[in-house]
Write an enzyme that holds these catalytic residues in place. Structure first.
Site, PDB file in Angstrom:
ATOM      1  N   CYS A 125       0.844  -1.193   0.000  1.00 27.82           N
ATOM      2  CA  CYS A 125       0.000   0.000   0.000  1.00 27.82           C
ATOM      3  C   CYS A 125       0.888   1.254   0.000  1.00 27.82           C
ATOM      4  CB  CYS A 125      -0.972  -0.046   1.175  1.00 27.82           C
ATOM      5  SG  CYS A 125      -2.301   1.168   1.107  1.00 27.82           S
ATOM      6  N   ASP A 183      -7.896  -3.527  -7.954  1.00 26.27           N
ATOM      7  CA  ASP A 183      -7.542  -2.557  -6.916  1.00 26.27           C
ATOM      8  C   ASP A 183      -8.037  -1.173  -7.322  1.00 26.27           C
ATOM      9  OD1 ASP A 183      -6.360  -0.843  -5.089  1.00 26.27           O
ATOM     10  OD2 ASP A 183      -4.381  -1.774  -5.211  1.00 26.27           O
ATOM     11  N   HIS A 214      -7.103  -4.748  -3.540  1.00 26.51           N
ATOM     12  CA  HIS A 214      -6.137  -4.066  -2.692  1.00 26.51           C
ATOM     13  C   HIS A 214      -5.995  -4.834  -1.374  1.00 26.51           C
ATOM     14  CE1 HIS A 214      -3.748  -0.558  -1.650  1.00 26.51           C
ATOM     15  NE2 HIS A 214      -4.326  -0.548  -0.462  1.00 26.51           N
TER      16      HIS A 214
END
Length: 245
Positions: A125, A183, A214
């Protein structure tokens, strides 16, 4: 292999930074990986990921990425309150602060008799972005970046001309980037923008897109893909064994 871990406190230009160090519990020297977390800092899933990497033969240093903005030891929850606080921290800390944090960890690794002196970076991330960003440091030989956010959109604060997208051409090491096709944080347009940019500037990179959402590495929550996570750990092991040899 069996691992051990401890907390250390490292001086940085923006204050004392706590980090958790995971490493093999045997004698020897091992390459170092700086493992950058999500916005929630050193959560249980992040610690488990770092421990897995240590068990594969690396010294893994996990910094508190927003140490200037929280009491030492702060861990945010995977809930709306934690997400709001983490995102506010993300937008409040300039990339230059992350750069100096990276240098502090490089200095720490260089001083440890259990490190070989070769350092790589890995993250998920925003941590994927920070691993990419860390590769601007000439001491970072390789970066493994899992679903890195905010590179394509330039949404993290930085000085003029110093954002990660514009600085890509200054990366001398090798970069491995992994994106999930489902994502929403890095949609198709963003991935295409990055791919074309990497081609244009001549980045030394490996590109992989997978069918995943994600946070597919996080072993809590409905987006976790254990088989894919295992594949990523093994790819990271092979990547760092080659680049940090």
């Amino acid at each position: 292999m069996i691992t051990q871990n401890e907390f250390v406190q490292l001086p940085t230009p923006t204050g004392l930074m706590q980090a958790q160090v995971f490493r093999p519990a045997i004698e020897g020297k091992f390459p170092c990986i700086i493992f950058y977390s999500e916005i929630f800092q050193i959560t249980a899933p992040i610690a488990r990921s770092a421990n897995i990497l240590a068990g594969l033969g690396f010294v893994v240093v996990v910094p508190e990425v927003f140490h200037e903005l929280n009491p030492m030891g702060t861990v945010l929850g995977y809930d709306d309150a934690g997400k709001d606080k983490g995102n506010n921290d993300k937008w409040a800390k300039p990339l230059e602060g992350h750069d100096s944090d990276t240098q502090a960890i490089v200095n720490f690794a260089a001083a440890q008799d259990y490190c070989t002196g070769n350092v790589g970076a890995m993250g998920v991330c925003i941590g994927g972005h920070l691993a990419f960003r860390a590769a601007l440091n000439p001491s970072i030989k390789a970066a493994f970046c899992l679903y890195p956010t905010d590179i394509h959109s330039d949404t993290l604060p930085s000085a003029q001309g110093n954002n990660s997208f514009e600085r890509t051409q200054d990366i001398a090491g090798e970069v491995y980037v992994v994106f999930g096709k489902q994502d929403p944080h890095v949609p198709l347009e963003g991935r295409q923008k990055l791919y074309q940019h990497f081609q244009t500037v001549g980045l030394n990179y490996i590109w992989q897109e997978v069918n995943a959402q994600h946070a597919f590495m996080r072993d809590e929550g409905e987006r976790y893909d254990p088989a894919l996570a295992l594949e990523m750990y093994l790819k990271a092991q092979q990547f760092f064994q080659r680049t940090l040899a």
